[in-house]
Scaffold this active site. Sequence first.
Site, PDB file in Angstrom:
ATOM      1  CE1 TYR A  17     -29.882 -26.067  23.593  1.00 12.50           C
ATOM      2  CE2 TYR A  17     -31.248 -27.024  25.322  1.00 12.50           C
ATOM      3  CZ  TYR A  17     -30.141 -27.085  24.493  1.00 12.50           C
ATOM      4  OH  TYR A  17     -29.289 -28.162  24.571  1.00 12.50           O
ATOM      5  CE1 TYR A  60     -18.841 -40.570  12.852  1.00 10.40           C
ATOM      6  CE2 TYR A  60     -20.408 -38.775  13.222  1.00 10.40           C
ATOM      7  CZ  TYR A  60     -19.732 -39.896  13.671  1.00 10.40           C
ATOM      8  OH  TYR A  60     -19.914 -40.332  14.965  1.00 10.40           O
ATOM      9  CD  GLU A 117     -27.123 -35.985  13.957  1.00  6.55           C
ATOM     10  OE1 GLU A 117     -27.049 -34.741  14.086  1.00  6.55           O
ATOM     11  OE2 GLU A 117     -26.233 -36.768  14.347  1.00  6.55           O
ATOM     12  CB  ILE A 147     -36.923 -25.855  18.929  1.00  5.13           C
ATOM     13  CG1 ILE A 147     -37.786 -26.430  17.805  1.00  5.13           C
ATOM     14  CG2 ILE A 147     -37.378 -26.400  20.290  1.00  5.13           C
ATOM     15  CD1 ILE A 147     -37.599 -27.926  17.592  1.00  5.13           C
ATOM     16  N   GLY A 204     -37.052 -24.290  27.432  1.00  3.83           N
ATOM     17  CA  GLY A 204     -36.241 -24.289  28.648  1.00  3.83           C
ATOM     18  C   GLY A 204     -35.136 -23.249  28.566  1.00  3.83           C
ATOM     19  CB  ALA A 253     -28.145 -21.582  14.309  1.00  4.41           C
ATOM     20  CG  HIS A 303     -22.079 -34.909  12.334  1.00  4.57           C
ATOM     21  ND1 HIS A 303     -20.914 -34.706  13.066  1.00  4.57           N
ATOM     22  CD2 HIS A 303     -23.078 -35.029  13.250  1.00  4.57           C
ATOM     23  CE1 HIS A 303     -21.207 -34.695  14.356  1.00  4.57           C
ATOM     24  NE2 HIS A 303     -22.511 -34.879  14.485  1.00  4.57           N
TER      25      HIS A 303
END
Length: 273
Positions: free
Chosen positions: A13, A120, A189, A8, A11, A95, A117
């Site tokens: 990105y 964590y 998420e 994706i 805009g 990425a 993540h």
Amino acid sequence: MNIGIFYICIGKYSCFFEEFYESAIKHLFKNDRKHFYVFTDNKEMIESNSFDNVSFIYFEDLGWPYNTLLRFKMFMTVKEDIKKYDYVYFFNANAMFVKDIDKCIIPTKGDIIVAKHFKYVNTKDKYEYPLDRNKKCWANVNWGEEGKHYIQACFFGATGKEFYNISNILSNEIDKDISKNIIAIWHDESYLNKYIINKEYTILDVSYVYPESLKLNYEINILMRNKERYFPLDSLRKQNTFVLNKIKVKISNQKPKVDIFVAKLLRKIGIYG
């Protein structure tokens, strides 16, 4: 193998796509057939497509957080294609592949592969995972029912059949929540973390979602480029101040600090996990 890649870039990105694509051609499943599905509002990219292995699909810029929250709805616009692939993967816009990536991201346990993540990785007490605790939301996870890991949604993959299931179920549940004026605490998420609880999946370490802005004790396989090198994030998130304020209220209403305090007390007396 036949590989589908979902991406994706709505805009600002869209500035990430060129480097993403070049690195994927160089490093990602080099010996397999792969096709890219790129969801964007950039009409110039769509009209000037010269790639045989890229399908550009128009999706309106709805602002943050909808451009990320509605990713599963985007995927379902090509639902007939999903099941034909052996494996399908989603990668965040920022990425970039640094090393050769192929068999290492094929699930070896279950049909899903995800990555921890970075915040964590060493969290011992699962009540500290930032899961959704709003009982009216589909993504809600009750205290004591947390999964083994908290995963980062910037990368995940599955068999074609399971990727279809993920996209179909989460697209529908997110639509239902939005119709009730509910948005999960960490958007897509939160839904993905809820989905994998009690499911078999393969878990990867942080080297596959390595944040460029940090120095961590991991090698880098897939780099998540620092977005702020390309544009200020505030310029995106201020697009929808009304939604942002609603999210702040929603987070406040979930009383995470109070919940964590209560969970700690329950843990001490042996009631909580």
